[in-house]
Every structure is written in structure tokens, then in C-alpha cells.
Write a protein that holds these residues in place. Structure first.
Motif, PDB file in Angstrom:
ATOM      1  N   CYS A 162     -14.520 -39.964  35.843  1.00 29.40           N
ATOM      2  CA  CYS A 162     -13.603 -39.995  34.772  1.00 29.40           C
ATOM      3  C   CYS A 162     -13.095 -38.806  34.010  1.00 29.40           C
ATOM      4  O   CYS A 162     -14.240 -38.037  33.812  1.00 29.40           O
ATOM      5  CB  CYS A 162     -13.538 -41.124  33.988  1.00 29.40           C
ATOM      6  SG  CYS A 162     -13.772 -42.727  34.821  1.00 29.40           S
TER       7      CYS A 162
ATOM      8  N   GLU B  53      -8.955 -41.991  35.588  1.00 27.76           N
ATOM      9  CA  GLU B  53      -9.840 -42.369  36.769  1.00 27.76           C
ATOM     10  C   GLU B  53      -9.466 -41.349  37.863  1.00 27.76           C
ATOM     11  O   GLU B  53      -8.507 -41.014  38.566  1.00 27.76           O
ATOM     12  CB  GLU B  53      -9.938 -43.941  37.353  1.00 27.76           C
ATOM     13  CG  GLU B  53     -10.732 -44.090  38.461  1.00 27.76           C
ATOM     14  CD  GLU B  53     -10.507 -45.350  39.011  1.00 27.76           C
ATOM     15  OE1 GLU B  53     -10.336 -45.357  40.193  1.00 27.76           O
ATOM     16  OE2 GLU B  53     -10.437 -46.278  38.353  1.00 27.76           O
TER      17      GLU B  53
ATOM     18  N   VAL C  94     -18.665 -42.828  34.309  1.00 30.67           N
ATOM     19  CA  VAL C  94     -18.291 -44.228  33.892  1.00 30.67           C
ATOM     20  C   VAL C  94     -18.909 -45.148  34.510  1.00 30.67           C
ATOM     21  O   VAL C  94     -18.573 -45.226  35.901  1.00 30.67           O
ATOM     22  CB  VAL C  94     -17.042 -44.251  33.411  1.00 30.67           C
ATOM     23  CG1 VAL C  94     -16.796 -45.810  32.682  1.00 30.67           C
ATOM     24  CG2 VAL C  94     -16.405 -43.463  32.356  1.00 30.67           C
TER      25      VAL C  94
ATOM     26  N   LEU D  88     -18.641 -49.310  35.365  1.00 32.33           N
ATOM     27  CA  LEU D  88     -17.835 -50.156  35.279  1.00 32.33           C
ATOM     28  C   LEU D  88     -18.472 -51.470  34.506  1.00 32.33           C
ATOM     29  O   LEU D  88     -17.871 -51.860  33.418  1.00 32.33           O
ATOM     30  CB  LEU D  88     -16.876 -50.415  36.404  1.00 32.33           C
ATOM     31  CG  LEU D  88     -16.032 -49.558  36.866  1.00 32.33           C
ATOM     32  CD1 LEU D  88     -15.393 -50.078  38.230  1.00 32.33           C
ATOM     33  CD2 LEU D  88     -14.856 -49.086  35.861  1.00 32.33           C
TER      34      LEU D  88
ATOM     35  N   CYS E 161     -16.180 -55.322  34.192  1.00 34.08           N
ATOM     36  CA  CYS E 161     -14.876 -54.973  34.127  1.00 34.08           C
ATOM     37  C   CYS E 161     -13.855 -55.906  34.411  1.00 34.08           C
ATOM     38  O   CYS E 161     -13.812 -56.619  35.299  1.00 34.08           O
ATOM     39  CB  CYS E 161     -14.770 -53.830  35.143  1.00 34.08           C
ATOM     40  SG  CYS E 161     -13.265 -52.738  35.343  1.00 34.08           S
TER      41      CYS E 161
ATOM     42  N   ASP F 271     -16.905 -54.791  29.284  1.00 37.42           N
ATOM     43  CA  ASP F 271     -17.415 -53.418  29.213  1.00 37.42           C
ATOM     44  C   ASP F 271     -16.313 -52.422  29.470  1.00 37.42           C
ATOM     45  O   ASP F 271     -16.368 -51.361  28.625  1.00 37.42           O
ATOM     46  CB  ASP F 271     -18.601 -52.945  30.198  1.00 37.42           C
ATOM     47  CG  ASP F 271     -19.798 -53.839  29.997  1.00 37.42           C
ATOM     48  OD1 ASP F 271     -20.451 -53.858  28.734  1.00 37.42           O
ATOM     49  OD2 ASP F 271     -20.334 -54.288  31.069  1.00 37.42           O
ATOM     50  N   THR F 272     -15.421 -52.579  30.290  1.00 36.52           N
ATOM     51  CA  THR F 272     -14.525 -51.769  30.499  1.00 36.52           C
ATOM     52  C   THR F 272     -13.055 -52.373  30.989  1.00 36.52           C
ATOM     53  O   THR F 272     -13.379 -53.621  31.521  1.00 36.52           O
ATOM     54  CB  THR F 272     -14.643 -50.617  31.979  1.00 36.52           C
ATOM     55  OG1 THR F 272     -15.164 -51.571  33.025  1.00 36.52           O
ATOM     56  CG2 THR F 272     -15.977 -49.981  31.292  1.00 36.52           C
TER      57      THR F 272
ATOM     58  N   ARG G 141      -9.810 -51.759  33.745  1.00 34.21           N
ATOM     59  CA  ARG G 141      -9.237 -50.807  34.678  1.00 34.21           C
ATOM     60  C   ARG G 141      -7.992 -51.271  34.981  1.00 34.21           C
ATOM     61  O   ARG G 141      -7.658 -52.399  35.277  1.00 34.21           O
ATOM     62  CB  ARG G 141     -10.156 -50.784  35.818  1.00 34.21           C
ATOM     63  CG  ARG G 141      -9.888 -49.861  36.933  1.00 34.21           C
ATOM     64  CD  ARG G 141     -10.817 -49.941  37.826  1.00 34.21           C
ATOM     65  NE  ARG G 141     -10.530 -48.865  38.819  1.00 34.21           N
ATOM     66  CZ  ARG G 141      -9.811 -49.260  40.139  1.00 34.21           C
ATOM     67  NH1 ARG G 141      -9.675 -50.370  40.389  1.00 34.21           N
ATOM     68  NH2 ARG G 141      -9.456 -48.369  41.075  1.00 34.21           N
TER      69      ARG G 141
ATOM     70  N   ILE H 211      -9.097 -46.048  32.652  1.00 30.72           N
ATOM     71  CA  ILE H 211      -9.945 -46.996  32.320  1.00 30.72           C
ATOM     72  C   ILE H 211     -10.305 -46.784  30.817  1.00 30.72           C
ATOM     73  O   ILE H 211     -10.239 -45.773  30.165  1.00 30.72           O
ATOM     74  CB  ILE H 211     -11.449 -46.300  32.954  1.00 30.72           C
ATOM     75  CG1 ILE H 211     -11.265 -46.045  34.353  1.00 30.72           C
ATOM     76  CG2 ILE H 211     -12.646 -47.071  32.518  1.00 30.72           C
ATOM     77  CD1 ILE H 211     -11.598 -47.275  35.348  1.00 30.72           C
ATOM     78  N   CYS H 212     -10.305 -47.964  30.315  1.00 28.23           N
ATOM     79  CA  CYS H 212     -10.603 -47.903  28.798  1.00 28.23           C
ATOM     80  C   CYS H 212     -11.923 -48.719  28.736  1.00 28.23           C
ATOM     81  O   CYS H 212     -12.431 -49.731  29.218  1.00 28.23           O
ATOM     82  CB  CYS H 212      -9.713 -48.931  28.280  1.00 28.23           C
ATOM     83  SG  CYS H 212      -9.764 -49.410  26.391  1.00 28.23           S
ATOM     84  N   VAL H 213     -12.900 -47.913  27.908  1.00 31.57           N
ATOM     85  CA  VAL H 213     -14.476 -48.187  27.832  1.00 31.57           C
ATOM     86  C   VAL H 213     -14.379 -48.910  26.519  1.00 31.57           C
ATOM     87  O   VAL H 213     -14.120 -48.299  25.504  1.00 31.57           O
ATOM     88  CB  VAL H 213     -15.145 -46.860  27.800  1.00 31.57           C
ATOM     89  CG1 VAL H 213     -16.743 -47.350  27.701  1.00 31.57           C
ATOM     90  CG2 VAL H 213     -15.206 -46.281  29.134  1.00 31.57           C
ATOM     91  N   GLN H 214     -14.970 -50.092  26.400  1.00 27.78           N
ATOM     92  CA  GLN H 214     -15.212 -51.079  25.300  1.00 27.78           C
ATOM     93  C   GLN H 214     -16.537 -50.687  25.042  1.00 27.78           C
ATOM     94  O   GLN H 214     -17.063 -50.492  23.676  1.00 27.78           O
ATOM     95  CB  GLN H 214     -15.197 -52.201  25.587  1.00 27.78           C
ATOM     96  CG  GLN H 214     -13.751 -52.616  26.324  1.00 27.78           C
ATOM     97  CD  GLN H 214     -12.478 -52.680  25.116  1.00 27.78           C
ATOM     98  OE1 GLN H 214     -12.816 -53.179  24.324  1.00 27.78           O
ATOM     99  NE2 GLN H 214     -11.550 -52.242  25.514  1.00 27.78           N
TER     100      GLN H 214
END
Length: 199
Positions: free
Chosen positions: A11, A48, A82, A84, A87, A149-150, A152, A175-178
Motif C-alpha cells: 500500500c 492499495e 499492510v 488486512l 477486514c 482492523d481494516t 477496503r 485501505i483504511c487502517v483502524q
């Protein structure tokens, strides 16, 4: 379960050169975005497998053509590996069903409170952000599940690729990573002259 796989993706993050080098050297961490208009909710946003789009965004931000709370002085692309994990993959039908259910739950909650539903307006995706945040909150408080966690999702952006096309010239996957533990490491994407000419 909408999407749970341990595999990793390459990513890319659009940012300022100073921040990128500090992150690679372990001197600084990426801060999650927490704007009310973040369409995939609060988190760290990556492109991504798309370093070129990351570079375009960083360059446009440095010229004032893209809004960001932290203006980029020297455009730079930071690569990240990253995972996933758990996800919410919004190209999966089950994930869309979760999204729709969350919308109705949010609508009911807001009506009961006598308030108005947030609305999307142009690039301000306050409604989408509220729905995603509602998913995280209800998973923790009602279902006893941990937050995703993520997240997409595909994103259609830009002009049609050709007349009457459903494809757009800037479509991509974000991708939004939490959960920051899902970011396994950072790198400089190659070729350096193409993605990081300011190095």
C-alpha cells in the motif's frame, strides 16, 4: 464474517518527505485521520497497490489542488506492507449487508434522539463516515466484537476513461487502517525517480 485473511498488501501513503523519512527511521508514527468527512471512517488511509496515484495526490496537495489538514510541502510516497486482518471488505456482499444494516441502525438511533441524519455533499462524506463509525461502535458495545482492523473499498474518481464508460481515469482501491498493528513495515517504492523524485 465479511473478510478475514492474514495476507499482506503493498500500500502507499501520500505525505510530506520529512514525515515519510521520520516514519521509516522510527522517529514518528502516522496519525489516523479523524475528520467527520472521512468516507471510510477514522483511520490511516492508503492507496492499495497504486504508488502512481499516491504520488499524484501528494503532488496536487502540495500545489493546493487537494485538501488535507496537513499541507504537503515536499510531495513524497511512503510504501507500507499492510495485513488486512479482520477486514470490512466493501466489494464483498456480506460486508455491504453490514453497511446497509448499520445505516438503518444509525438512522433509528438519530431519529430517537430527535436529531437530523448527516448527509454526504460532494467530497464531504459525513454520512458515510457516520455509518462506518456506527459499525465500529455497535460491534464493541452491542455485539461484543472487536472493531475491524481494516476497511477496503473501491473508489470511482475522475472523468470517464472513455465516452459512456463506467471506468474512471482515477479509480482506485483505498485501505483504511483502524488497527496500527496491521502495518507491518515501511519502504521506499521503486523506481525512486518515478515515485519519489524529491529524495
Amino acid at each position: 464474517m465479511p473478510y478475514s485473511k492474514p495476507f499482506q498488501l503493498e500500500c502507499f501513503y501520500s505525505c510530506d518527505k520529512e514525515l515519510a523519512l521520520n516514519v521509516i527511521n522510527g522517529k514518528e508514527e502516522l496519525d489516523p485521520s479523524q475528520n467527520e468527512w472521512d468516507w471510510l471512517g477514522h483511520g490511516i488511509y492508503f492507496w492499495e497497490q497504486n504508488p502512481r496515484r499516491a504520488w499524484e495526490y501528494a503532488l496536487e496537495n502540495s500545489k493546493g489542488k487537494q485538501f488535507n489538514k496537513k499541507k504537503i510541502k515536499t510531495p513524497f510516497v511512503l510504501g507500507a506492507i499492510v495485513e488486512l486482518g479482520e477486514c470490512l471488505n466493501l466489494v464483498d456482499q456480506e460486508a455491504i449487508e453490514i453497511l446497509v444494516e448499520a445505516y438503518h441502525g444509525l438512522e433509528k438511533t438519530i431519529k430517537e434522539a430527535g436529531e437530523k441524519m448527516p448527509k454526504n455533499k460532494g467530497d464531504n462524506r459525513k454520512l458515510d463516515c457516520s455509518v462506518i463509525q456506527f459499525i465500529h461502535q455497535t460491534r464493541a458495545t452491542i455485539s461484543g466484537l472487536k472493531p475491524f482492523d481494516t476497511i477496503r473499498s473501491p473508489f470511482s474518481e475522475g472523468e470517464p476513461a472513455y465516452p459512456e464508460s463506467n471506468f474512471t481515469k482515477r479509480q482506485h482501491i483505498q485501505i483504511c487502517v483502524q488497527n496500527n498493528d496491521m502495518i507491518k513495515g515501511y519502504f521506499l517504492p521503486r523506481p525512486l525517480k518515478e515515485y519519489n523524485p524529491n529524495l
